[in-house]
Every structure is written in structure tokens, then in C-alpha cells.
Design an enzyme around this catalytic site. Structure first.
Site, mmCIF file in Angstrom:
data_model
loop_
_atom_site.group_PDB
_atom_site.id
_atom_site.type_symbol
_atom_site.label_atom_id
_atom_site.label_comp_id
_atom_site.label_asym_id
_atom_site.label_seq_id
_atom_site.Cartn_x
_atom_site.Cartn_y
_atom_site.Cartn_z
ATOM 1 N N VAL A 279 0.838 -1.205 0.000
ATOM 2 C CA VAL A 279 0.000 0.000 0.000
ATOM 3 C C VAL A 279 0.869 1.251 0.000
ATOM 4 O O VAL A 279 0.586 2.239 -0.687
ATOM 5 C CB VAL A 279 -0.952 -0.016 1.226
ATOM 6 N N ASP A 326 -5.590 21.591 -42.059
ATOM 7 C CA ASP A 326 -6.316 21.731 -43.315
ATOM 8 C C ASP A 326 -6.321 23.211 -43.683
ATOM 9 O O ASP A 326 -6.260 24.069 -42.801
ATOM 10 C CB ASP A 326 -7.744 21.201 -43.118
ATOM 11 N N ASP A 611 -11.977 20.349 -40.895
ATOM 12 C CA ASP A 611 -13.415 20.532 -40.731
ATOM 13 C C ASP A 611 -14.258 19.624 -41.619
ATOM 14 O O ASP A 611 -15.444 19.468 -41.397
ATOM 15 C CB ASP A 611 -13.809 21.991 -40.991
ATOM 16 N N ASP A 615 -11.200 15.070 -43.678
ATOM 17 C CA ASP A 615 -10.223 15.210 -42.596
ATOM 18 C C ASP A 615 -10.418 14.169 -41.487
ATOM 19 O O ASP A 615 -9.522 13.974 -40.666
ATOM 20 C CB ASP A 615 -10.329 16.605 -41.963
#
Length: 890
Positions: A279, A326, A611, A615
Site C-alpha cells: 500500500v 487543413d 473541418d 479530414d
């Protein structure tokens, strides 16, 4: 490829004909063979499978094992706390994962609801999903294309293909073309139509050649369905850390087993001790803390107009060193705009056009009257090129409606793609003006005069040469050139065949989809930050290069590569050249994926922005895909990790800055938590190795790891960012999470461990009455004295870690230089942590549950001095670091 086949060959291949189309029976046979014209979607994940996916982590496995062993040994409270941590972590993960990929669903919605087909000689409208290969499809303006078609007939047909190819203007289509060559880009297939593109002008008839998943859109859907490595640099580092901690925990447990056997300890005691060490080795709250810090980062991003769809993307942004963008709609405004004009021997920017100049005024009137589009502030319809002409008029306060009322159209010759001209006849008082616009080469062939400096003069070879040179210069700047000409008639009884002859050239205009104004500055910031910007577009090479030059992406024409060239070179050759390319033009969706993979193969962290539907595959395969929120298609948004609400490239830069600061904060958090856990291991390991009683109980360690550590760790996760973070180069994703922090981690862990043991020894000696220096730890300690000593060790461990969190805010600057209260959440978490610690010690039911003893004022004095030591010693070390830096600088 059907673009290379003749109309006769295609009709024969599908056993169809133009007049009759397919019969109902033939269409049913085709449907059985090819299925419905729709895109396949993945079965969504069940909540149960998502839950188990969240548990697939080595840290979680070890925690589950620790919880099971604790439960078997009767340590129920430990088991319950661990179980709660596991469930919370999985729940947070599921909430984020429930925003499942919707890319294919969005693609499916793109399919048009209805299609006009010829079936058995009858024209009928049917649901587009029922279209089959061989169907004869009728397309007119305003209608979406239902599947991939080979055109059979066209009449001035223009198709908007920007979402598929990236082409910024509608494409002229011609059924009579038969293309040659092996690798013809989609944008150059002028005799084909593709699913989900839009007819903006004219009409056409085509034969369905591909439906459903076999269409170009379907190919994109298949690429979106491919599994990609979506692990972020941080996730990989945390996975490595989990394995390291897991192996370390197992090693420590095994070592303790050997020590226990040699010391002839009780088996039950050994198991409890092993659990304590396991732990202590694992920061239980780490997965949840990282998730919460990232979630808080998401909220910060929203305020900066960036919606993060996938949590890890927040951190990935911080290590991005290449942004592939793009062009259309991302770097540019996605609207054709007139930028230059030539009239009356004057060449200038459109803003300088002078309505007091007769030639310039006539040029503008020509372009507005010889126009079939409409434009107002609230709406616009028609061809983007013609709309751009109307916008230029509106900017000079000349509006089409007003101008047509003044000079009504009485006749026209519509635009035709073979002529590349359009002509109208408009009434000017008692005269009739023939207004013609079109491609300058075609226009010059029908012009005999030119309007220059208020005079109408014959077009001499020199004048013609000058006009062509101006047109070529505009074209070299990637402008689309339109010419305007006119002549005056005295009567409205005109011979249509003679309208387009003996014209007077007025001038030219050049238009382009212009760059966004703020993008140049954002690219400059990226460059200064060591981030390369790469343009990837379906547009023509010269157009892409012109925009790249204007935005300072590159001034070297050799840094431009076309899709055709991409097809010719191997992946290995592309990988070798990729570092020198800044612009990729005329590319397909497959090319974009190939480019992203090439960049990633060099160890780059790549962001892709876009967009369009084209793409989507590259958005998905990039380390982080960024879609445009306003102009972006649902497909692009569904495939992306992040969506920009304002479609602003600059927002990406702001997001990268935020991502860098978030990673720094996560790094602080991880180093803080690990250094605290190292302190716990040292305290336990040396106590057990030396044969002492355990200074801490398992529940003490769980409490410290889950509550005391977690509160300041979360506060460090939202530490105010470094304002100069964008002045540094992107971090190397291969760098260790502990780079420049391992020494601090080790020394602070050792310090906390020693301080905890010191408190344990002092408490044991004080309450046993054995004040001799040796042995260090008294033998035969009574249970009450042991509980006192464990309580002091527990308090020092907890409080020293709370104080140590102040050291983590900066490696060199003093906490007083940064501002003690500049992170109020951290101060609040420390105060809350101290209060909780006091409650546990002083409230009897809690004290009983944690097996702790009330402390005296002397005890509190001891533990306060010991707990402040990490801050005091770190401040001294930082002072020497600053002095050393000044000396080196001098």
C-alpha cells in the site's frame, strides 16, 4: 476506376441504359448482392465492458489484490477504502468514455434522405438507402449526391466537394470526359460525382457505380473504424510507472517475507506488514487525481473556446510539436473574396476601388448585374464565386437588388462550362448594355477594344500582352481571375448569337479564399515555441503555396508536395523527406493518413486540424485531432479529440499553452505523491529490517495516501500556469516523467521517511521511559506506548507531506517569491488536511477506528518542528540553486 471508362463501357458493365434504368427485379438482385446504400456503424460498448476496461491497469490490479487480502485478514476498513477508490476512478473514466465515437453515425446522417432515379423507364423518388449499383440517378442544383456516380449527361453542372476533397470552390463536371492515368486525385475526376457532395449549379444524370461502404465516403468510414494507438504520452508514462511500482511492490513484499522468515516473525504479522508496504509503494489516489486534474483542465479549455471530447487530449496538447492543418476553413475563411482588380490601366487592392472612376464603377456594375446569385446580411444563395462579386459590391454600397431595379435585365445567355462565359443585357436609360463576364482567355477572344483611362481604344498586341501578364501575375498569387467586358446597343431587338462579339474589355478581378487574419501571429508563436505548422489541403498546389507564403509557413517552393507525388514515393522515402515538407497539396483522405503516420514515425506528437469529412480519418489517427465547431462537419467533430467553438486557429495555440501548464502540474503532482510514498516505504522498510515494530498501520498509510496527499496533490494540479511556458521548446515525449526531478524526489522521500522514524523513536522512548541513546528503539514496548509512538509517526508523516507540497510549486523559486497565497486552493488543502488530522487524533470514535492516541502539548511541539523540516531544508537548497544560477550567468 470508372473515371477512365467511357459511358458505353460503364452502362454495359452494369447492364443498364440511360432511358429505362434498372427494372424493379434487377434492382432487387443488385440489393441482395451489394446490400443497402448505407454506412455500417459499430455496436456501442456496454456500460459493463466500459467498466472492466477502466480496471485494465496494473495499479488497479495491485489495489484489488491488496483489498482482497485485507478482507481475508479481517482488515475490513482497509478493503472498503481501497474498493471505494477503485470504483470512483472507474466511474470518472466511464463518464468520459460514454462520449463514445459518433463519427460513423454522423457519416450515416450525411446520406441523403431521397434520390431521384429512373426505374423501368419511370422517374421516381426513392429513399437513398434503396439506391443500387446500375441505377440511373438524376441530379439538379441543391440536391445531395446519394452515392458515387459516373456521369452520363451534364448541363453546366457544378459540385461543391470541399468536405470530401478540400477544394475551396465548386468543381465543373463534364460527362463526356474520359480520363487517363493511374493516379487521378478525387478533385480531378471531373466525370464522377461522390456520395454526400452537393450540386450547386446546373444538372446532370449519372449511373450509380458504388454504394454504401464501397463509396469514397465509405472508405473514410472504414478508416475511421480502424483501431489506432490512442495512448497519450502521459498515459504511456503512467503505465510505465504502474509497472515499475507494481514490480517494486512485489519485490518489497518478497524481501519482507525473507526478512520475516529470518526474524522468525508470525506469518499473520508478515502478511499484514507486506500489505502495508504494498500500500505504501502505490499512490492509490494517483489515477483518480490525474483524471480529476485533466477534467479541471477541460473546464479551463471551455473558457478558451475549446471543447475537449477525450480527457487525455488536454495533456497531449502540451507535447505537440507539429500542427498539421487543413487549409480551407481552418487557415482560411472558407469564403471566396475579391482581393485585387484591374481597370482603366490601374491595378490595386479591392479596398482602393474608386466609384468616381468610370471604368472602375462600370467593372463593379458588370460583375453585379451579370450574376445569378443573391446576397444580403442574412442570407446568400448561389455560386461562391458570384457571391464574392456581390460582397465586393456591397462593400462599396452597391447592392444587386437596387442596381437591377435601376438597370433591369431584359435578356441573357446563361453560363456554360465549355464557353466559360455568361452574358446579360441590361437597360441603361435609352441604351442597352451587354454585360459579359468569364475566363479572361475566352473573353479576350471576343473583345476588339478596351476601356482605358476614359477612352475606348482598339486592343493592340501590346495591350493584349499587358492584360495577359496582369492575369498571369494574379494567377501566380493563386488568385482566380475573372474578366469583364461590355458593349452598348441602341435597341432591345438583339440577335442573341451576336451578343458575345465585338466587346470592350473593362478589366479583371482576382479572388481567393483568404487567410484568417489572426492565423499569421499564431503560426509565429508556434514557430517560437518549436512547433512546426504544416498545411495539408485538397486544393491546387499554387493556391496552397500562395497561402503558405502569406502565413509564413514556408517561402520555399521545394517544401511543397502534391498528392500525385505522394502516390509515386514509398512510405520509407516519405519518412526520409517528411521533415523538409511544409505544404501538401491536392491530397486525398488516404494521403492525409499517410502523412500523419510519417510524422508520427519520427517520434513527433502530431495535432491535425480540419473541418471536412475528408479530414476525419487523419483527425482520428493523429495524436490529437482538432475539429472546427462552426464550419466543421459532424463527421470531423465525431472523429476529433477537441472541437474549437470559434473555428479559430489561434485557439489551438491557447490550448497548447494550457496543455503545457497542465502537464507541468501533473508532473508536480506525480513527483509529490511518489516522494511521499518513498518516505512511507523508507519508514516501514528500515523499521522492519531493524526488527522494530511497524511505525504505521495499514489504515494510516491508506488515510495519508487517499486524503492527506490527495488534497494538496489536486491543488498542485491547478497551480497557476507559467506565463512564459510558450517560450520553451515542446518536451520530448520520450523523456522520463521524472526528468530533472528524480534527485528531489529521492532526497525528499528520504527526508520524510527519516522524520517519520524520528517521531516514532522519540514517541517510543518518551512513553516507555527508556531515554538512553542505544538501543535506538526500546525493546518490550507496551501496547499503549506503541500506539503513542505510531500516532506521532502518523502525524509527522501526514503533516510533513502537507508542508512538502509547498516545495513542489517551483524547482528554484522560494515559496515566498512565488507568493504563499498565490495558490489559495493549496493553502486551503493544507489547512483542511491539518484539521482532519487533528479530528482523527482528538475525536474518540475516529481515534479508536484509526488506533491512535491523544497527544500532549509537548508531543504537538515535537511533531510540529519535525513536520516543518522539509520546507526549511528545501528553502535552503533553493537559495543555493539560485546563487549557483546567478554565478553561472555572470
Amino acid at each position: 476506376m470508372f473515371a477512365r471508362k467511357t459511358i458505353k463501357e460503364v452502362l454495359k458493365e452494369f447492364n443498364s441504359n440511360l432511358e429505362m434504368g434498372l427494372s424493379q427485379k434487377e434492382s432487387e438482385i443488385q440489393r441482395e448482392k451489394f446490400g443497402f446504400n448505407q454506412l455500417e456503424t459499430k455496436k456501442p460498448k456496454s456500460l459493463l465492458s466500459m467498466f472492466f476496461a477502466q480496471l485494465n491497469d496494473i495499479l488497479i490490479y495491485i489495489l484489488i489484490a491488496a483489498a482482497v487480502i485485507s478482507a481475508l485478514l479481517g482488515e475490513t476498513s482497509d478493503a472498503v477504502i481501497i474498493a471505494i477508490v477503485i470504483v470512483i476512478n472507474a466511474t470518472v473514466g466511464i463518464i468520459q468514455e460514454s462520449k463514445a465515437e459518433k463519427a460513423l453515425d454522423a457519416l450515416k446522417k450525411l446520406s441523403t434522405p431521397n434520390a431521384v432515379v429512373k426505374r423501368g423507364g419511370e422517374v421516381k423518388e426513392i429513399p437513398s438507402r434503396e439506391v443500387v449499383p446500375g441505377d440511373i440517378i438524376i441530379i439538379d442544383a441543391g440536391r445531395y449526391v446519394p452515392c458515387d456516380l459516373r456521369l452520363l449527361e451534364t448541363a453546366n453542372l457544378k459540385i461543391q466537394e470541399s468536405t470530401l476533397t478540400g477544394e475551396s470552390v465548386p468543381v465543373d463536371k463534364d460527362a463526356t470526359l474520359v480520363l487517363t492515368g493511374d493516379d487521378i486525385p478525387l478533385g480531378d475526376q471531373k466525370n464522377m460525382l461522390f456520395m454526400s457532395t452537393l450540386a450547386t449549379y446546373g444538372r446532370g444524370i449519372g449511373i450509380a457505380v458504388s454504394t454504401g461502404m464501397n463509396t469514397e465516403i465509405g472508405k473514410i468510414a472504414k478508416m475511421l473504424d480502424e483501431k489506432v494507438d490512442t495512448e497519450t504520452p502521459l498515459q504511456k508514462k503512467l503505465a510505465q510507472l504502474g509497472k515499475f511500482l507494481g514490480i517494486g511492490a512485489l519485490f518489497i513484499c518478497a524481501l519482507m517475507f525473507v526478512v520475516g522468515v529470518l526474524q522468525k516473525r508470525d506469518l499473520f504479522e508478515m502478511l499484514l506488514t507486506s500489505i502495508s508496504l504494498a500500500v505504501a509503494a502505490i499512490p492509490e489516489g494517483l489515477p483518480a487525481i490525474v483524471t480529476i486534474v485533466l477534467a479541471m483542465g477541460v473546464q479551463k479549455m471551455i473558457k478558451k473556446n475549446a471543447i475537449v471530447r477525450k480527457l487525455p487530449a488536454v495533456e497531449t496538447l502540451g507535447s505537440v510539436n507539429i500542427i498539421c492543418s487543413d487549409k480551407t476553413g481552418t487557415l482560411t475563411q472558407n469564403k471566396m473574396t475579391i482581393t485585387k482588380f484591374y481597370a482603366g490601366d490601374s491595378l490595386g487592392n479591392i479596398e482602393t476601388l474608386n466609384l468616381n472612376d468610370k471604368e472602375q464603377k462600370l467593372l463593379l456594375e458588370n460583375l453585379i448585374l451579370c450574376n445569378d446569385s443573391t446576397y444580403s446580411e442574412n442570407s446568400k444563395t448561389g455560386d461562391p464565386t458570384e457571391i464574392a462579386l456581390l460582397v465586393a459590391g456591397a462593400q462599396s454600397d452597391i447592392f444587386k437588388d437596387d442596381l437591377e431595379k435601376k438597370h433591369p435585365r431584359i435578356d441573357e445567355i446563361p453560363f456554360e462550362s465549355d464557353r466559360k462565359l455568361m452574358t446579360t443585357v441590361n437597360k441603361y436609360d435609352d441604351e442597352y448594355y451587354v454585360m459579359t463576364k468569364g475566363a479572361i482567355d475566352n473573353l479576350l477572344n471576343i473583345c476588339t477594344k478596351a476601356y482605358i483611362k476614359g477612352n475606348i481604344v482598339p486592343i493592340t498586341p501590346e495591350i493584349k500582352k499587358d492584360i495577359i501578364a496582369i492575369s498571369n501575375n494574379m494567377s501566380d498569387d493563386a488568385l482566380r481571375v475573372l474578366g469583364a467586358a461590355y458593349k452598348i446597343l441602341k435597341t432591345n431587338h438583339v440577335d442573341i448569337d451576336s451578343l458575345e462579339s465585338d466587346l470592350i474589355l473593362i478589366g479583371l478581378v482576382g479572388m481567393i479564399d483568404p487567410p484568417r487574419l489572426e492565423v499569421r501571429d499564431s503560426i509565429a508563436i508556434c514557430h517560437a515555441s518549436g512547433i512546426k505548422t504544416v498545411m495539408i489541403t485538397g486544393d491546387h498546389q499554387n493556391t496552397a503555396f500562395a497561402i503558405a507564403k502569406e502565413l509564413n509557413i514556408t517561402n520555399d517552393s521545394k517544401a511543397v508536395m502534391s498528392g500525385t507525388e505522394l502516390d509515386r514515393i514509398s512510405d520509407e522515402e516519405l519518412n526520409n523527406r517528411i521533415d523538409n515538407i511544409r505544404v501538401f497539396a491536392r491530397v486525398s483522405p488516404e494521403h492525409k493518413v499517410k502523412i500523419i503516420k510519417a510524422f508520427k514515425s519520427k517520434g513527433n506528437i502530431v495535432s491535425m486540424t480540419g473541418d471536412g469529412v475528408n479530414d476525419a480519418p487523419s483527425l482520428k489517427i493523429a495524436n490529437i485531432g482538432v475539429a472546427m465547431g462552426i464550419t466543421g462537419t459532424d463527421v470531423a467533430k465525431g472523429a476529433a479529440d477537441m472541437v474549437l467553438m470559434d473555428d479559430n486557429f489561434s485557439t489551438i495555440v491557447a490550448a497548447i499553452k494550457e496543455g503545457r501548464n497542465i502537464f507541468r502540474n501533473i508532473k508536480k503532482t506525480v513527483i509529490f505523491l511518489i516522494s511521499c510514498n518513498v518516505g512511507e516505504i523508507i519508514a516501514l522498510f528500515f523499521a522492519i529490517l531493524l526488527g522494530w515494530a511497524s511505525p504505521l498501520r495499514p489504515i494510516h498509510i491508506l488515510w495519508v495516501n487517499l486524503i492527506t496527499d490527495t488534497l494538496p496533490a489536486l491543488a498542485l494540479g491547478i497551480d497557476p500556469g507559467d506565463p512564459d511556458v510558450m517560450k520553451y521548446k515542446p518536451r520530448n515525449p520520450k523523456d522520463s516523467l521524472f526528468k530533472n526531478g528524480i534527485l528531489s524526489l529521492a532526497l525528499n522521500g528520504l527526508l520524510i521517511g527519516i522524520l517519520t522514524l524520528a517521531a516514532f523513536i522519540i514517541g517510543a522512548k518518551y512513553y516507555s521511559g527508556d531515554l538512553n541513546l542505544f538501543p535506538l528503539f526500546p525493546k518490550g514496548l507496551k501496547p499503549d506506548a506503541l500506539e503513542h509512538a505510531q500516532t506521532m509517526a502518523f502525524v509527522v508523516l501526514s503533516c510533513s507531506q502537507l508542508i512538502h507540497s509547498l516545495n513542489m510549486r517551483n524547482e528554484k523559486k522560494s515559496i515566498f517569491q512565488i507568493g504563499l497565497f498565490s495558490n489559495k486552493y493549496l493553502i486551503g488543502s493544507i489547512i483542511l488536511g491539518l484539521m482532519l488530522q487533528i479530528f482523527i487524533i482528538t475525536i474518540p470514535p475516529l481515534a479508536s477506528a484509526f488506533s491512535v492516541h491523544a497527544l500532549s502539548m509537548n508531543d504537538w511541539g515535537f511533531v510540529t518542528i519535525l513536520s516543518l523540516m522539509p520546507l526549511i531544508l528545501n528553502e535552503i537548497v533553493k537559495m543555493f540553486k539560485r546563487l549557483s544560477s546567478k554565478t553561472l550567468k555572470n
